[in-house]
Design a protein around this motif. Structure first.
Motif, PDB file in Angstrom:
ATOM      1  N   SER A 129       0.815  -1.211   0.000  1.00 55.03           N
ATOM      2  CA  SER A 129       0.000   0.000   0.000  1.00 55.03           C
ATOM      3  C   SER A 129       0.852   1.265   0.000  1.00 55.03           C
ATOM      4  O   SER A 129       2.044   1.243   0.294  1.00 55.03           O
ATOM      5  CB  SER A 129      -0.898   0.011   1.240  1.00 55.03           C
ATOM      6  N   TYR A 130       0.192   2.370  -0.309  1.00 51.01           N
ATOM      7  CA  TYR A 130       0.844   3.680  -0.262  1.00 51.01           C
ATOM      8  C   TYR A 130       1.374   3.946   1.141  1.00 51.01           C
ATOM      9  O   TYR A 130       2.441   4.508   1.311  1.00 51.01           O
ATOM     10  CB  TYR A 130      -0.148   4.770  -0.687  1.00 51.01           C
ATOM     11  N   LYS A 131       0.621   3.536   2.144  1.00 48.51           N
ATOM     12  CA  LYS A 131       1.018   3.779   3.542  1.00 48.51           C
ATOM     13  C   LYS A 131       2.381   3.146   3.831  1.00 48.51           C
ATOM     14  O   LYS A 131       3.211   3.735   4.526  1.00 48.51           O
ATOM     15  CB  LYS A 131      -0.052   3.215   4.484  1.00 48.51           C
ATOM     16  N   VAL A 132       2.638   1.967   3.282  1.00 45.69           N
ATOM     17  CA  VAL A 132       3.933   1.304   3.491  1.00 45.69           C
ATOM     18  C   VAL A 132       5.037   2.068   2.779  1.00 45.69           C
ATOM     19  O   VAL A 132       6.145   2.212   3.289  1.00 45.69           O
ATOM     20  CB  VAL A 132       3.879  -0.160   2.990  1.00 45.69           C
ATOM     21  N   ASN A 133       4.756   2.578   1.589  1.00 46.80           N
ATOM     22  CA  ASN A 133       5.778   3.187   0.738  1.00 46.80           C
ATOM     23  C   ASN A 133       5.961   4.692   0.917  1.00 46.80           C
ATOM     24  O   ASN A 133       6.917   5.245   0.391  1.00 46.80           O
ATOM     25  CB  ASN A 133       5.475   2.890  -0.735  1.00 46.80           C
ATOM     26  N   GLU A 134       5.079   5.345   1.635  1.00 49.76           N
ATOM     27  CA  GLU A 134       5.208   6.793   1.772  1.00 49.76           C
ATOM     28  C   GLU A 134       6.411   7.160   2.635  1.00 49.76           C
ATOM     29  O   GLU A 134       6.878   6.376   3.453  1.00 49.76           O
ATOM     30  CB  GLU A 134       3.938   7.395   2.371  1.00 49.76           C
ATOM     31  N   LEU A 135       6.911   8.374   2.431  1.00 51.46           N
ATOM     32  CA  LEU A 135       7.993   8.897   3.261  1.00 51.46           C
ATOM     33  C   LEU A 135       7.395   9.561   4.486  1.00 51.46           C
ATOM     34  O   LEU A 135       6.553  10.453   4.367  1.00 51.46           O
ATOM     35  CB  LEU A 135       8.837   9.912   2.478  1.00 51.46           C
ATOM     36  N   ASN A 136       7.796   9.120   5.647  1.00 48.46           N
ATOM     37  CA  ASN A 136       7.319   9.688   6.903  1.00 48.46           C
ATOM     38  C   ASN A 136       8.344  10.725   7.369  1.00 48.46           C
ATOM     39  O   ASN A 136       9.368  10.381   7.955  1.00 48.46           O
ATOM     40  CB  ASN A 136       7.157   8.577   7.945  1.00 48.46           C
TER      41      ASN A 136
END
Length: 173
Positions: free
Chosen positions: A52-59
């Motif tokens: 998912s996007y949540k896994v791949n997003e930059l925090n």
């Protein structure tokens, strides 16, 4: 089984900083993944292509939490791109001299003839600090200390090191 697993978060961060400082101070093209400079992990997902996007997003909160590491990366990248001997235009490697390469420590010197400076780069592995060689860094100025602790680090004729630490010292030629 001789494998040693690190499960302490500060030690993992220090080991990551050490490994990338070795790469960024080598005479080769360097590649980094987005977020390495602030310890992005993707939650341990080793193949996130279909995640998912949540896994791949930059925090970017991680950047605020790891600002010292981020600043270390900025200095390493600046060194890599500006120092003659690291940012080679040819395959000429004569500007690098390996001083020692033992089981605990790699030490080499890079001569930056464009800027008339000498950089001594010391990479320490994770062994206890009493197993590491002491070096004479008298006359050098500290350019970078990748140790993420807040302990003061002083260069001297008997400079000692901590585990998982890279030191870059500089002096004018």
């Amino acid at each position: 089984n001789n494998k040693t697993f690190i499960n302490d978060e500060n030690t993992i961060k220090s080991a990551c900083m050490l490994s990338n400082s070795v790469i960024l101070t080598s005479q080769a093209t360097t590649f980094m993944l987005a977020g390495e400079e602030f310890f992005r992990t993707k939650g341990g997902d080793h193949n996130s292509y279909q995640s998912s996007y949540k896994v791949n997003e930059l925090n970017y909160e991680l950047k605020a939490d790891n600002l010292k590491a981020f600043d270390n990366y900025k200095k390493l990248i600046a060194l890599k791109t500006k120092v003659d001997g690291l940012a080679l235009d040819t395959q000429d490697c004569e500007k690098l001299e390996v001083i020692t390469n033992n089981s605990n420590q790699i030490v080499y010197e890079i001569i930056d003839s464009k800027n008339n400076k000498s950089y001594k780069i010391i990479h320490n592995n994770g062994f206890a600090s009493d197993a590491l060689t002491k070096l004479n860094l008298e006359g050098y100025t500290l350019y970078l200390n990748t140790d993420l602790s807040e302990q003061e680090f002083i260069l001297s004729s008997q400079t000692s090191f901590r585990p998982y630490q890279t030191i870059i010292a500089v002096k004018d030629l």
